[in-house]
Design a protein around this motif. Structure first.
Motif, PDB file in Angstrom:
ATOM      1  N   SER A   1       0.638  -1.348  -0.184  1.00  0.00           N
ATOM      2  CA  SER A   1      -0.013   0.112   0.115  1.00  0.00           C
ATOM      3  C   SER A   1       0.684   1.342   0.048  1.00  0.00           C
ATOM      4  N   GLU A   2       0.265   2.261  -0.407  1.00  0.00           N
ATOM      5  CA  GLU A   2       0.843   3.867  -0.187  1.00  0.00           C
ATOM      6  C   GLU A   2       1.270   3.873   1.313  1.00  0.00           C
ATOM      7  N   ILE A   3       2.446   4.291   1.199  1.00  0.00           N
ATOM      8  CA  ILE A   3       3.167   4.787   2.606  1.00  0.00           C
ATOM      9  C   ILE A   3       3.405   6.216   2.696  1.00  0.00           C
ATOM     10  N   ALA A   4       2.883   6.805   3.595  1.00  0.00           N
ATOM     11  CA  ALA A   4       3.156   8.449   3.775  1.00  0.00           C
ATOM     12  C   ALA A   4       4.104   8.561   5.036  1.00  0.00           C
ATOM     13  N   GLU A   5       5.133   9.286   4.845  1.00  0.00           N
ATOM     14  CA  GLU A   5       5.791   9.726   5.970  1.00  0.00           C
ATOM     15  C   GLU A   5       5.580  11.293   6.172  1.00  0.00           C
ATOM     16  N   VAL A   6       5.154  11.676   7.265  1.00  0.00           N
ATOM     17  CA  VAL A   6       4.922  13.193   7.342  1.00  0.00           C
ATOM     18  C   VAL A   6       5.738  13.758   8.508  1.00  0.00           C
ATOM     19  N   TYR A   7       6.355  14.953   8.125  1.00  0.00           N
ATOM     20  CA  TYR A   7       7.268  15.799   8.959  1.00  0.00           C
ATOM     21  C   TYR A   7       6.549  17.239   9.221  1.00  0.00           C
ATOM     22  N   SER A   8       5.819  17.402  10.334  1.00  0.00           N
ATOM     23  CA  SER A   8       5.512  18.719  10.801  1.00  0.00           C
ATOM     24  C   SER A   8       6.548  19.654  11.361  1.00  0.00           C
TER      25      SER A   8
ATOM     26  N   SER B   1      11.521  31.390   4.242  1.00  0.00           N
ATOM     27  CA  SER B   1      12.842  30.629   3.990  1.00  0.00           C
ATOM     28  C   SER B   1      12.728  29.289   4.444  1.00  0.00           C
ATOM     29  N   MET B   2      12.005  28.669   5.291  1.00  0.00           N
ATOM     30  CA  MET B   2      11.814  27.318   5.481  1.00  0.00           C
ATOM     31  C   MET B   2      11.188  26.736   4.428  1.00  0.00           C
ATOM     32  N   ILE B   3      10.174  27.384   3.615  1.00  0.00           N
ATOM     33  CA  ILE B   3       9.466  27.014   2.653  1.00  0.00           C
ATOM     34  C   ILE B   3      10.475  26.655   1.480  1.00  0.00           C
ATOM     35  N   GLU B   4      11.418  27.723   1.189  1.00  0.00           N
ATOM     36  CA  GLU B   4      12.453  27.484   0.225  1.00  0.00           C
ATOM     37  C   GLU B   4      13.417  26.350   0.558  1.00  0.00           C
TER      38      GLU B   4
ATOM     39  N   LEU C   1      -0.563  23.574   6.925  1.00  0.00           N
ATOM     40  CA  LEU C   1      -1.888  23.596   7.928  1.00  0.00           C
ATOM     41  C   LEU C   1      -2.645  24.776   8.353  1.00  0.00           C
ATOM     42  N   ASP C   2      -3.984  24.443   8.573  1.00  0.00           N
ATOM     43  CA  ASP C   2      -4.651  25.849   8.764  1.00  0.00           C
ATOM     44  C   ASP C   2      -5.536  25.734  10.348  1.00  0.00           C
ATOM     45  N   VAL C   3      -6.868  25.612  10.135  1.00  0.00           N
ATOM     46  CA  VAL C   3      -7.514  25.373  11.478  1.00  0.00           C
ATOM     47  C   VAL C   3      -7.218  23.963  12.382  1.00  0.00           C
ATOM     48  N   GLY C   4      -6.881  24.370  13.336  1.00  0.00           N
ATOM     49  CA  GLY C   4      -6.432  23.218  14.127  1.00  0.00           C
ATOM     50  C   GLY C   4      -4.900  23.174  14.399  1.00  0.00           C
ATOM     51  N   SER C   5      -4.302  23.700  13.923  1.00  0.00           N
ATOM     52  CA  SER C   5      -2.725  23.730  13.822  1.00  0.00           C
ATOM     53  C   SER C   5      -2.213  24.798  14.429  1.00  0.00           C
ATOM     54  N   GLN C   6      -1.035  25.269  14.607  1.00  0.00           N
ATOM     55  CA  GLN C   6      -0.447  26.174  15.277  1.00  0.00           C
ATOM     56  C   GLN C   6       0.786  26.704  14.189  1.00  0.00           C
ATOM     57  N   ASN C   7       0.014  26.787  12.834  1.00  0.00           N
ATOM     58  CA  ASN C   7       0.795  27.438  11.658  1.00  0.00           C
ATOM     59  C   ASN C   7       2.170  26.365  11.331  1.00  0.00           C
ATOM     60  N   GLN C   8       2.068  25.275  11.389  1.00  0.00           N
ATOM     61  CA  GLN C   8       2.895  24.229  10.961  1.00  0.00           C
ATOM     62  C   GLN C   8       2.886  24.046   9.374  1.00  0.00           C
ATOM     63  N   ILE C   9       4.062  23.744   8.936  1.00  0.00           N
ATOM     64  CA  ILE C   9       3.994  23.268   7.380  1.00  0.00           C
ATOM     65  C   ILE C   9       4.546  21.753   7.480  1.00  0.00           C
TER      66      ILE C   9
ATOM     67  N   LEU D   1      11.304  20.663  13.812  1.00  0.00           N
ATOM     68  CA  LEU D   1      10.511  19.689  13.716  1.00  0.00           C
ATOM     69  C   LEU D   1       9.682  19.254  14.926  1.00  0.00           C
ATOM     70  N   GLU D   2       8.290  19.380  14.906  1.00  0.00           N
ATOM     71  CA  GLU D   2       7.711  19.255  16.047  1.00  0.00           C
ATOM     72  C   GLU D   2       6.967  18.022  16.044  1.00  0.00           C
ATOM     73  N   LEU D   3       6.747  17.465  14.950  1.00  0.00           N
ATOM     74  CA  LEU D   3       6.023  15.789  14.837  1.00  0.00           C
ATOM     75  C   LEU D   3       6.458  15.048  13.464  1.00  0.00           C
TER      76      LEU D   3
END
Length: 220
Positions: A11-18, A28-31, A52-60, A100-102
């Protein structure tokens, strides 16, 4: 449980780094993420950058997807040995512009989905559920029924098992082309009798909603 184990092979596997940017370092971080994505895409990974939007703390969220555990393992070995990646990682590590928060990995419970089917644009909502002991089959059946109804109302639905072993946390994801289509879906869902009837029959003891967030995939 045997279903989860068998799915994990192909199956598709996703690694998520918040990540959260340091003050004044958002652009600069997005660059930096775009540069990282360029290297990893050259190595065959499918990468999306999600604000991320509602429910987050401005994470990417920086998300890397693979089509199987074999592909995931091969990529990780290649990344570890990549001179270009190691040079990049050492350089940005000297003066990081974010923290990195999560991070976690998750397996798509629909084996027919491939990483290439996720576009580099659009918006989404995620509902993270903690499953009660012994209630996994019931919750998966509920997810399957909800998916049918929600897709009739205009959403694309995917759901994931968090981690690479037996799950007690599931992610139910609704994807849309834009915010207007999400709003239309939410409006319909509020009054749809089939959905309301289904929700009334779901046991509140089977799972607990741990987190709910919205976000958008940046066209990068």
């Amino acid at each position: 449980f045997s279903l989860i184990f068998s799915l994990s092979s192909y199956s598709e596997i996703a690694e998520v780094y918040s990540w959260k940017a340091k003050p004044g370092e958002g652009a600069s971080m997005i660059e930096t993420m775009v540069e990282a994505a360029s290297i990893q895409r050259e190595m065959g990974a499918h990468v999306t950058i999600n604000q991320l939007d509602v429910g987050s703390q401005n994470q990417i969220d920086y998300v890397i997807r693979f089509d199987s555990t074999a592909e995931w393992g091969s990529y990780r070995d290649s990344l570890q040995a990549s001179e270009k990646w190691n040079e990049f990682w050492n350089r940005v590590g000297e003066d990081p512009n974010g923290e990195l928060e999560l991070s976690f990995a998750a397996i798509n419970l629909d084996a027919n989905e491939k990483s290439s089917s996720f576009p580099n644009s659009g918006v989404y909502g995620v509902w993270v559920w903690d499953v009660a002991a012994g209630k996994l089959p019931e919750v998966l059946e509920n997810f399957a029924q909800a998916k049918v109804i929600h897709e009739k109302l205009g959403a694309r639905i995917e759901y994931y098992s968090e981690g690479l072993g037996l799950p007690n946390t599931l992610h139910y994801v609704a994807l849309f082309d834009n915010w207007s289509k999400m709003a239309d879906f939410l409006s319909k869902a509020a009054t749809d009798q089939e959905l309301l009837s289904f929700q009334a029959g779901v046991s509140p003891d089977s799972a607990t909603l741990a987190r709910q967030i919205t976000g958008r995939t940046l066209p990068l």
